[in-house]
Motif scaffolding. Structure first.
Motif, PDB file in Angstrom:
ATOM      1  N   ALA A  12      71.053  63.936  71.286  1.00  0.00           N
ATOM      2  CA  ALA A  12      70.806  65.351  71.008  1.00  0.00           C
ATOM      3  C   ALA A  12      71.207  66.165  72.234  1.00  0.00           C
ATOM      4  CB  ALA A  12      69.340  65.582  70.678  1.00  0.00           C
ATOM      5  N   VAL A  13      71.573  67.418  72.013  1.00  0.00           N
ATOM      6  CA  VAL A  13      71.985  68.301  73.109  1.00  0.00           C
ATOM      7  C   VAL A  13      71.279  69.640  72.974  1.00  0.00           C
ATOM      8  CG1 VAL A  13      73.904  69.489  74.241  1.00  0.00           C
ATOM      9  CG2 VAL A  13      74.280  67.261  73.208  1.00  0.00           C
ATOM     10  N   ILE A  14      70.720  70.092  74.088  1.00  0.00           N
ATOM     11  CA  ILE A  14      70.170  71.449  74.185  1.00  0.00           C
ATOM     12  C   ILE A  14      70.886  72.089  75.356  1.00  0.00           C
ATOM     13  CG2 ILE A  14      68.130  72.870  74.593  1.00  0.00           C
ATOM     14  CD1 ILE A  14      66.426  70.534  73.543  1.00  0.00           C
ATOM     15  N   GLY A  15      71.667  73.140  75.073  1.00  0.00           N
ATOM     16  CA  GLY A  15      72.408  73.737  76.165  1.00  0.00           C
ATOM     17  C   GLY A  15      73.157  74.983  75.758  1.00  0.00           C
ATOM     18  N   ASP A  16      73.951  75.470  76.689  1.00  0.00           N
ATOM     19  CA  ASP A  16      74.741  76.667  76.418  1.00  0.00           C
ATOM     20  C   ASP A  16      75.829  76.354  75.394  1.00  0.00           C
ATOM     21  OD1 ASP A  16      76.788  75.352  77.809  1.00  0.00           O
ATOM     22  OD2 ASP A  16      76.413  76.443  79.651  1.00  0.00           O
ATOM     23  N   GLU A  17      76.479  77.398  74.932  1.00  0.00           N
ATOM     24  CA  GLU A  17      77.472  77.237  73.862  1.00  0.00           C
ATOM     25  C   GLU A  17      78.602  76.298  74.268  1.00  0.00           C
ATOM     26  OE1 GLU A  17      79.859  79.981  70.671  1.00  0.00           O
ATOM     27  OE2 GLU A  17      79.439  80.851  72.634  1.00  0.00           O
ATOM     28  N   ASP A  18      79.120  76.443  75.480  1.00  0.00           N
ATOM     29  CA  ASP A  18      80.230  75.591  75.915  1.00  0.00           C
ATOM     30  C   ASP A  18      79.837  74.118  75.938  1.00  0.00           C
ATOM     31  OD1 ASP A  18      81.918  77.756  76.183  1.00  0.00           O
ATOM     32  OD2 ASP A  18      81.529  78.010  78.328  1.00  0.00           O
ATOM     33  N   ILE A  66      68.606  59.747  72.984  1.00  0.00           N
ATOM     34  CA  ILE A  66      68.866  60.443  74.243  1.00  0.00           C
ATOM     35  C   ILE A  66      68.900  61.937  73.970  1.00  0.00           C
ATOM     36  CG2 ILE A  66      70.535  60.814  76.127  1.00  0.00           C
ATOM     37  CD1 ILE A  66      71.581  57.967  75.569  1.00  0.00           C
ATOM     38  N   ILE A  67      68.285  62.702  74.858  1.00  0.00           N
ATOM     39  CA  ILE A  67      68.353  64.157  74.788  1.00  0.00           C
ATOM     40  C   ILE A  67      69.045  64.640  76.057  1.00  0.00           C
ATOM     41  CG2 ILE A  67      67.072  66.331  74.684  1.00  0.00           C
ATOM     42  CD1 ILE A  67      64.780  64.735  73.330  1.00  0.00           C
ATOM     43  N   HIS A  79      57.502  72.002  82.279  1.00  0.00           N
ATOM     44  CA  HIS A  79      56.187  71.392  82.032  1.00  0.00           C
ATOM     45  C   HIS A  79      56.221  70.457  80.827  1.00  0.00           C
ATOM     46  CE1 HIS A  79      56.309  74.993  79.514  1.00  0.00           C
ATOM     47  NE2 HIS A  79      55.396  74.422  78.741  1.00  0.00           N
ATOM     48  N   VAL A  80      57.022  70.769  79.826  1.00  0.00           N
ATOM     49  CA  VAL A  80      57.123  69.910  78.644  1.00  0.00           C
ATOM     50  C   VAL A  80      57.941  68.662  78.980  1.00  0.00           C
ATOM     51  CG1 VAL A  80      57.876  69.784  76.235  1.00  0.00           C
ATOM     52  CG2 VAL A  80      56.990  71.931  77.136  1.00  0.00           C
ATOM     53  N   ILE A  81      59.020  68.833  79.703  1.00  0.00           N
ATOM     54  CA  ILE A  81      59.860  67.694  80.081  1.00  0.00           C
ATOM     55  C   ILE A  81      59.087  66.741  80.986  1.00  0.00           C
ATOM     56  CG2 ILE A  81      61.914  67.021  81.413  1.00  0.00           C
ATOM     57  CD1 ILE A  81      63.276  69.523  80.269  1.00  0.00           C
ATOM     58  N   ASP A  82      58.360  67.275  81.949  1.00  0.00           N
ATOM     59  CA  ASP A  82      57.607  66.421  82.871  1.00  0.00           C
ATOM     60  C   ASP A  82      56.483  65.658  82.173  1.00  0.00           C
ATOM     61  OD1 ASP A  82      59.234  67.093  84.972  1.00  0.00           O
ATOM     62  OD2 ASP A  82      57.849  68.554  85.842  1.00  0.00           O
ATOM     63  N   SER A  83      55.993  66.174  81.060  1.00  0.00           N
ATOM     64  CA  SER A  83      54.920  65.473  80.352  1.00  0.00           C
ATOM     65  C   SER A  83      55.447  64.328  79.479  1.00  0.00           C
ATOM     66  CB  SER A  83      54.113  66.450  79.494  1.00  0.00           C
ATOM     67  OG  SER A  83      54.904  66.956  78.441  1.00  0.00           O
ATOM     68  N   HIS A  84      56.745  64.297  79.234  1.00  0.00           N
ATOM     69  CA  HIS A  84      57.349  63.208  78.441  1.00  0.00           C
ATOM     70  C   HIS A  84      57.528  61.997  79.341  1.00  0.00           C
ATOM     71  CE1 HIS A  84      59.782  61.036  75.612  1.00  0.00           C
ATOM     72  NE2 HIS A  84      60.803  61.005  76.455  1.00  0.00           N
ATOM     73  N   ASP A  85      56.900  60.878  78.989  1.00  0.00           N
ATOM     74  CA  ASP A  85      56.969  59.702  79.850  1.00  0.00           C
ATOM     75  C   ASP A  85      57.409  58.428  79.128  1.00  0.00           C
ATOM     76  OD1 ASP A  85      54.695  59.359  78.357  1.00  0.00           O
ATOM     77  OD2 ASP A  85      53.345  59.086  80.050  1.00  0.00           O
ATOM     78  N   LEU A  86      57.909  58.556  77.914  1.00  0.00           N
ATOM     79  CA  LEU A  86      58.395  57.390  77.191  1.00  0.00           C
ATOM     80  C   LEU A  86      59.866  57.133  77.526  1.00  0.00           C
ATOM     81  CD1 LEU A  86      56.819  58.169  73.707  1.00  0.00           C
ATOM     82  CD2 LEU A  86      55.986  56.572  75.446  1.00  0.00           C
ATOM     83  N   PRO A  87      60.288  55.870  77.469  1.00  0.00           N
ATOM     84  CA  PRO A  87      61.690  55.584  77.789  1.00  0.00           C
ATOM     85  C   PRO A  87      62.673  56.085  76.728  1.00  0.00           C
ATOM     86  CG  PRO A  87      60.550  53.573  77.148  1.00  0.00           C
ATOM     87  CD  PRO A  87      59.523  54.657  77.216  1.00  0.00           C
ATOM     88  N   VAL A  91      65.529  61.564  78.513  1.00  0.00           N
ATOM     89  CA  VAL A  91      65.905  62.965  78.736  1.00  0.00           C
ATOM     90  C   VAL A  91      66.776  63.015  79.984  1.00  0.00           C
ATOM     91  CG1 VAL A  91      65.082  65.301  79.163  1.00  0.00           C
ATOM     92  CG2 VAL A  91      63.756  63.767  77.695  1.00  0.00           C
ATOM     93  N   LEU A  92      68.018  63.457  79.809  1.00  0.00           N
ATOM     94  CA  LEU A  92      68.954  63.538  80.919  1.00  0.00           C
ATOM     95  C   LEU A  92      69.365  64.977  81.139  1.00  0.00           C
ATOM     96  CD1 LEU A  92      71.218  60.503  79.990  1.00  0.00           C
ATOM     97  CD2 LEU A  92      69.308  60.561  81.584  1.00  0.00           C
ATOM     98  N   GLU A  93      69.210  65.437  82.363  1.00  0.00           N
ATOM     99  CA  GLU A  93      69.583  66.804  82.718  1.00  0.00           C
ATOM    100  C   GLU A  93      71.029  66.815  83.193  1.00  0.00           C
ATOM    101  OE1 GLU A  93      66.686  68.650  85.295  1.00  0.00           O
ATOM    102  OE2 GLU A  93      65.063  67.605  84.257  1.00  0.00           O
TER     103      GLU A  93
END
Length: 122
Positions: A12-18, A66-67, A79-87, A91-93
């Motif tokens: 999955a992808v969350i990001g800008d249009e490009d 993968i997100i 705060h939401v990303i830091d609370s996610h602790d499952l493998p 979540v990749l930035e």
């Protein structure tokens, strides 16, 4: 065991249009049976609540392994990303065209550094 279960799952992808367009053109785009996509385009009119809701929905989906999220967008919902602790989903930035990647802000790198003592690197 968790990695074997991740085979055949989506990114999955969350990001800008490009960023989203690039990944979708690369074959990443998908619609599930509920007509829900695996990508979200974030622009100046997107609320933090919408980003959080989409991220949480991606975490709940069993077809996503993968997100990928632009780091500047990740900062908005840190705060939401830091609370996610499952493998899985992992979540990749990633950097965006307008915002360079800053390793000091990456939650995964911060967690990894916390697993090792300074003397491990000597």
């Amino acid at each position: 065991m968790a990695l074997a279960a991740a085979r055949g799952k989506l990114i999955a992808v969350i990001g800008d249009e490009d960023t989203c367009v690039g990944f979708v053109l690369g074959g990443l785009g998908e619609m599930n049976k509920n007509r829900t996509s695996n990508f979200m385009v974030v622009d100046k009119n997107t609320s933090i609540g919408e980003i959080e809701e989409t991220f949480k929905n991606y975490l709940k989906r069993d077809d996503i392994a993968i997100i990928l999220i632009n780091q500047n967008v990740a900062e908005m919902i840190r705060h939401v990303i830091d609370s996610h602790d499952l493998p899985i989903p992992s979540v990749l930035e990633i950097p965006s065209k307008d915002s360079p990647y800053d390793p000091s802000k990456d939650s995964i790198l911060r967690r990894a550094k916390g697993m090792f003592a300074a003397e491990d690197f000597r």
